[in-house]
Scaffold this active site. Structure first.
Site, short mmCIF file in Angstrom:
data_model
loop_
_atom_site.label_atom_id
_atom_site.label_comp_id
_atom_site.label_asym_id
_atom_site.label_seq_id
_atom_site.Cartn_x
_atom_site.Cartn_y
_atom_site.Cartn_z
N GLU A 35 0.93 3.94 1.68
CA GLU A 35 1.26 4.40 3.01
C GLU A 35 2.43 3.75 3.51
O GLU A 35 3.24 4.13 4.32
CB GLU A 35 0.34 4.49 3.99
CG GLU A 35 -0.99 5.45 3.52
CD GLU A 35 -2.03 4.60 2.66
OE1 GLU A 35 -1.68 3.44 1.85
OE2 GLU A 35 -3.32 4.94 2.79
N CYS A 79 -6.46 2.63 4.80
CA CYS A 79 -7.15 1.23 5.31
C CYS A 79 -7.15 1.07 6.68
O CYS A 79 -6.50 1.22 7.35
CB CYS A 79 -6.81 0.21 4.45
SG CYS A 79 -5.16 -0.44 4.79
N HIS A 124 0.82 -1.14 0.00
CA HIS A 124 -0.10 -0.07 -0.11
C HIS A 124 0.83 1.25 0.00
O HIS A 124 2.17 1.08 0.53
CB HIS A 124 -0.74 -0.03 1.14
CG HIS A 124 -1.99 -0.92 1.26
ND1 HIS A 124 -3.21 -0.95 2.12
CD2 HIS A 124 -2.22 -2.03 0.27
CE1 HIS A 124 -4.11 -1.64 1.60
NE2 HIS A 124 -3.47 -2.50 0.54
N CYS A 139 -3.25 0.25 7.43
CA CYS A 139 -2.29 1.54 7.32
C CYS A 139 -2.67 2.49 8.15
O CYS A 139 -2.03 3.22 8.93
CB CYS A 139 -2.34 2.04 5.92
SG CYS A 139 -1.78 1.24 4.75
ZN LIG Z 1 -3.41 0.42 3.29
#
Ligand SMILES: [Zn+2]
Length: 175
Positions: A66, A107, A64, A117
């Site tokens: 982040e 998320c 992801h 995240c």
């Molecule tokens: Zn995430």
């Protein structure tokens, strides 16, 4: 190319738009996926300097955005549980006043890695998050913004840039 005169220190509306557009630009670099969003993220210090950047699937297929941002800083990100790298002294204070710009809400539920995240951001000490688009409950339930706020992180949404962030992911949304 002329130097932009726009203020780039986070928390000013023009600066927030500028950095969020940078994040959306990064989201266009993501490897295509039929099962995961394309997201870009930029971490900007209070003085307007870029501390880190990342985008989905940048360093491995499960990334992801982040996570990439945090891993670049030597913080637990994609390698959850790894000790923070040495040499980041001074970073903690910088993170408290830094802003993380992400094209999508971080998320709150993570399928393929142990920590979502939103929790990684809380653990990092980053004080402010600006997002363009709230996660639609298509691939996973949303709720990241609420989780960040509950932990004391300031979360700002810039809805006028949501369409640009969503367009990169139109193939996932069936619209
Ligand atoms: Zn995430």
């Amino acid at each position: 190319m002329t130097e932009s005169a726009a203020p780039l220190e986070p928390a000013q509306p023009e600066a927030d738009r500028h950095w969020l557009l940078e994040a959306i630009g990064l989201s266009r670099r993501c490897a295509p996926s039929q099962t995961a969003y394309s997201v870009g993220a930029v971490l900007v210090a209070a003085d307007g300097s870029v501390l880190s950047t990342g985008y989905s699937r940048e360093t491995s297929p499960g990334d992801h955005a982040e996570e990439v941002v945090l891993t670049r800083l030597g913080l637990p990100g994609a390698r959850v549980g790894a000790a923070a790298a040495a040499g980041t002294a001074g970073t903690a204070g910088q993170l408290a006043t830094a802003t993380l710009y992400s094209s999508l809400e971080p998320c709150a539920v993570r399928g393929s890695r142990p920590v979502p995240c939103a929790d990684l951001i809380v653990a990092s000490g980053i004080g402010r998050v600006v997002i363009a688009w709230t996660e639609p409950p298509v691939l996973a339930p949303g709720g990241g913004a609420d989780r960040l706020r509950a932990a004391g992180v300031e979360v700002v949404e810039v809805p006028e840039l949501a369409a640009a962030a969503r367009d990169v992911n139109a193939h996932l949304l069936g619209v």
